[in-house]
Scaffold this motif. Structure first.
Motif, PDB file in Angstrom:
ATOM      1  N   TYR A  37      47.616  -4.495   4.186  1.00 45.06           N
ATOM      2  CA  TYR A  37      47.563  -4.608   5.644  1.00 45.06           C
ATOM      3  C   TYR A  37      46.582  -5.698   6.061  1.00 45.06           C
ATOM      4  N   THR A  38      46.879  -6.941   5.697  1.00 44.98           N
ATOM      5  CA  THR A  38      45.941  -8.034   5.940  1.00 44.98           C
ATOM      6  C   THR A  38      45.690  -8.287   7.422  1.00 44.98           C
ATOM      7  N   ASP A  39      46.563  -7.822   8.311  1.00 50.65           N
ATOM      8  CA  ASP A  39      46.292  -7.977   9.736  1.00 50.65           C
ATOM      9  C   ASP A  39      45.184  -7.019  10.189  1.00 50.65           C
ATOM     10  N   ARG A  40      44.871  -5.999   9.367  1.00 49.08           N
ATOM     11  CA  ARG A  40      43.815  -5.035   9.691  1.00 49.08           C
ATOM     12  C   ARG A  40      42.531  -5.283   8.891  1.00 49.08           C
ATOM     13  N   TYR A  41      42.682  -5.564   7.600  1.00 51.43           N
ATOM     14  CA  TYR A  41      41.517  -5.791   6.740  1.00 51.43           C
ATOM     15  C   TYR A  41      41.955  -6.539   5.487  1.00 51.43           C
ATOM     16  N   ASN A  42      40.972  -7.117   4.813  1.00 50.89           N
ATOM     17  CA  ASN A  42      41.204  -7.792   3.536  1.00 50.89           C
ATOM     18  C   ASN A  42      40.459  -7.002   2.467  1.00 50.89           C
ATOM     19  N   LYS A  43      41.125  -6.758   1.353  1.00 52.71           N
ATOM     20  CA  LYS A  43      40.562  -5.951   0.270  1.00 52.71           C
ATOM     21  C   LYS A  43      40.500  -6.800  -0.996  1.00 52.71           C
ATOM     22  N   PHE A  44      39.334  -6.778  -1.634  1.00 51.32           N
ATOM     23  CA  PHE A  44      39.121  -7.550  -2.851  1.00 51.32           C
ATOM     24  C   PHE A  44      38.587  -6.622  -3.933  1.00 51.32           C
ATOM     25  N   LEU A  45      39.242  -6.605  -5.089  1.00 55.01           N
ATOM     26  CA  LEU A  45      38.776  -5.829  -6.232  1.00 55.01           C
ATOM     27  C   LEU A  45      37.928  -6.756  -7.097  1.00 55.01           C
ATOM     28  N   VAL A  46      36.652  -6.412  -7.241  1.00 55.39           N
ATOM     29  CA  VAL A  46      35.736  -7.276  -7.987  1.00 55.39           C
ATOM     30  C   VAL A  46      35.056  -6.484  -9.101  1.00 55.39           C
ATOM     31  N   THR A  47      34.817  -7.159 -10.207  1.00 58.51           N
ATOM     32  CA  THR A  47      34.066  -6.585 -11.315  1.00 58.51           C
ATOM     33  C   THR A  47      32.979  -7.583 -11.678  1.00 58.51           C
ATOM     34  N   GLU A  48      31.733  -7.201 -11.451  1.00 54.64           N
ATOM     35  CA  GLU A  48      30.628  -8.083 -11.826  1.00 54.64           C
ATOM     36  C   GLU A  48      30.619  -8.162 -13.343  1.00 54.64           C
ATOM     37  N   GLY A  49      30.617  -9.367 -13.856  1.00 55.24           N
ATOM     38  CA  GLY A  49      30.658  -9.595 -15.292  1.00 55.24           C
ATOM     39  C   GLY A  49      32.032 -10.048 -15.764  1.00 55.24           C
ATOM     40  N   THR A  50      33.076  -9.789 -14.953  1.00 52.97           N
ATOM     41  CA  THR A  50      34.436 -10.231 -15.277  1.00 52.97           C
ATOM     42  C   THR A  50      34.948 -11.171 -14.198  1.00 52.97           C
ATOM     43  N   THR A  51      35.014 -10.684 -12.955  1.00 52.27           N
ATOM     44  CA  THR A  51      35.462 -11.517 -11.845  1.00 52.27           C
ATOM     45  C   THR A  51      34.483 -12.670 -11.649  1.00 52.27           C
ATOM     46  N   PHE A  52      33.219 -12.372 -11.731  1.00 54.05           N
ATOM     47  CA  PHE A  52      32.133 -13.355 -11.677  1.00 54.05           C
ATOM     48  C   PHE A  52      30.925 -12.726 -12.349  1.00 54.05           C
ATOM     49  N   THR A  53      29.993 -13.561 -12.797  1.00 51.29           N
ATOM     50  CA  THR A  53      28.760 -13.074 -13.403  1.00 51.29           C
ATOM     51  C   THR A  53      27.587 -13.717 -12.677  1.00 51.29           C
ATOM     52  N   ILE A  54      26.723 -12.870 -12.128  1.00 53.13           N
ATOM     53  CA  ILE A  54      25.545 -13.368 -11.419  1.00 53.13           C
ATOM     54  C   ILE A  54      24.352 -12.476 -11.730  1.00 53.13           C
ATOM     55  N   TYR A  55      23.163 -13.006 -11.466  1.00 55.58           N
ATOM     56  CA  TYR A  55      21.927 -12.265 -11.711  1.00 55.58           C
ATOM     57  C   TYR A  55      21.712 -11.205 -10.645  1.00 55.58           C
ATOM     58  N   SER A  56      20.862 -10.244 -10.954  1.00 59.02           N
ATOM     59  CA  SER A  56      20.470  -9.243  -9.972  1.00 59.02           C
ATOM     60  C   SER A  56      19.668  -9.907  -8.866  1.00 59.02           C
ATOM     61  N   GLY A  57      19.680  -9.305  -7.688  1.00 56.13           N
ATOM     62  CA  GLY A  57      18.903  -9.812  -6.569  1.00 56.13           C
ATOM     63  C   GLY A  57      19.753  -9.952  -5.321  1.00 56.13           C
ATOM     64  N   GLU A  58      19.212 -10.672  -4.349  1.00 53.08           N
ATOM     65  CA  GLU A  58      19.924 -10.875  -3.089  1.00 53.08           C
ATOM     66  C   GLU A  58      20.484 -12.285  -3.001  1.00 53.08           C
ATOM     67  N   TYR A  59      21.673 -12.360  -2.448  1.00 54.70           N
ATOM     68  CA  TYR A  59      22.399 -13.619  -2.280  1.00 54.70           C
ATOM     69  C   TYR A  59      22.835 -13.772  -0.832  1.00 54.70           C
ATOM     70  N   ASP A  60      22.868 -14.997  -0.378  1.00 56.90           N
ATOM     71  CA  ASP A  60      23.578 -15.311   0.854  1.00 56.90           C
ATOM     72  C   ASP A  60      24.992 -15.630   0.419  1.00 56.90           C
ATOM     73  N   TYR A  61      25.968 -15.025   1.080  1.00 55.52           N
ATOM     74  CA  TYR A  61      27.348 -15.349   0.722  1.00 55.52           C
ATOM     75  C   TYR A  61      28.066 -15.972   1.903  1.00 55.52           C
ATOM     76  N   LYS A  62      29.018 -16.821   1.572  1.00 54.82           N
ATOM     77  CA  LYS A  62      29.896 -17.435   2.559  1.00 54.82           C
ATOM     78  C   LYS A  62      31.320 -17.301   2.039  1.00 54.82           C
ATOM     79  N   VAL A  63      32.244 -17.019   2.945  1.00 53.98           N
ATOM     80  CA  VAL A  63      33.656 -16.926   2.584  1.00 53.98           C
ATOM     81  C   VAL A  63      34.383 -18.026   3.343  1.00 53.98           C
TER      82      VAL A  63
END
Length: 114
Positions: free
Chosen positions: A50-76
């Motif tokens: 239902y992309t007209d209502r919401y966008n859903k992303f299945l993510v796995t840290e370590g597989t989809t992407f690998t990043i360090y612990s902590g806080e990030y600023d994100y942009k889409v």
């Protein structure tokens, strides 16, 4: 705020489509660590029915992407390219926020002397 634990698989729900003016659309996520200023860019696939209502992303840290612990600023970014990972070449910025990556909690092990 988005959150994920190291090694965790999680669904992220965002409302991005309402801000998009292009078609077809691919979403480029850019994560910049607040202390080290290290940036990770990844294209995530919208799995929402239902992309007209919401966008859903299945993510796995370590597989989809690998990043360090902590806080990030994100942009889409919304873009027409399915393989561009450079935000400078994306079509439009559609969301900004904070991502918190937590260390995975280790279970406590108790030793009982016999």
């Amino acid at each position: 705020m988005l959150q994920i634990d190291k090694g965790e698989t999680k669904n992220w729900y965002l409302t991005l489509t309402e801000k998009v003016t292009i078609s077809p659309v691919y979403f480029l996520f850019s994560f910049t660590h607040r202390l080290t200023n290290t940036t990770t860019n990844v294209i995530l696939t919208d799995i929402s029915s239902y992309t007209d209502r919401y966008n859903k992303f299945l993510v796995t840290e370590g597989t989809t992407f690998t990043i360090y612990s902590g806080e990030y600023d994100y942009k889409v970014y919304a873009q027409t390219s399915s393989n561009n990972t450079n935000p400078d070449n994306a079509n439009e910025l559609v969301e900004e926020g904070i991502l918190k990556v937590n260390e995975q909690e280790q279970p406590e092990v108790y030793y009982t002397p016999s």
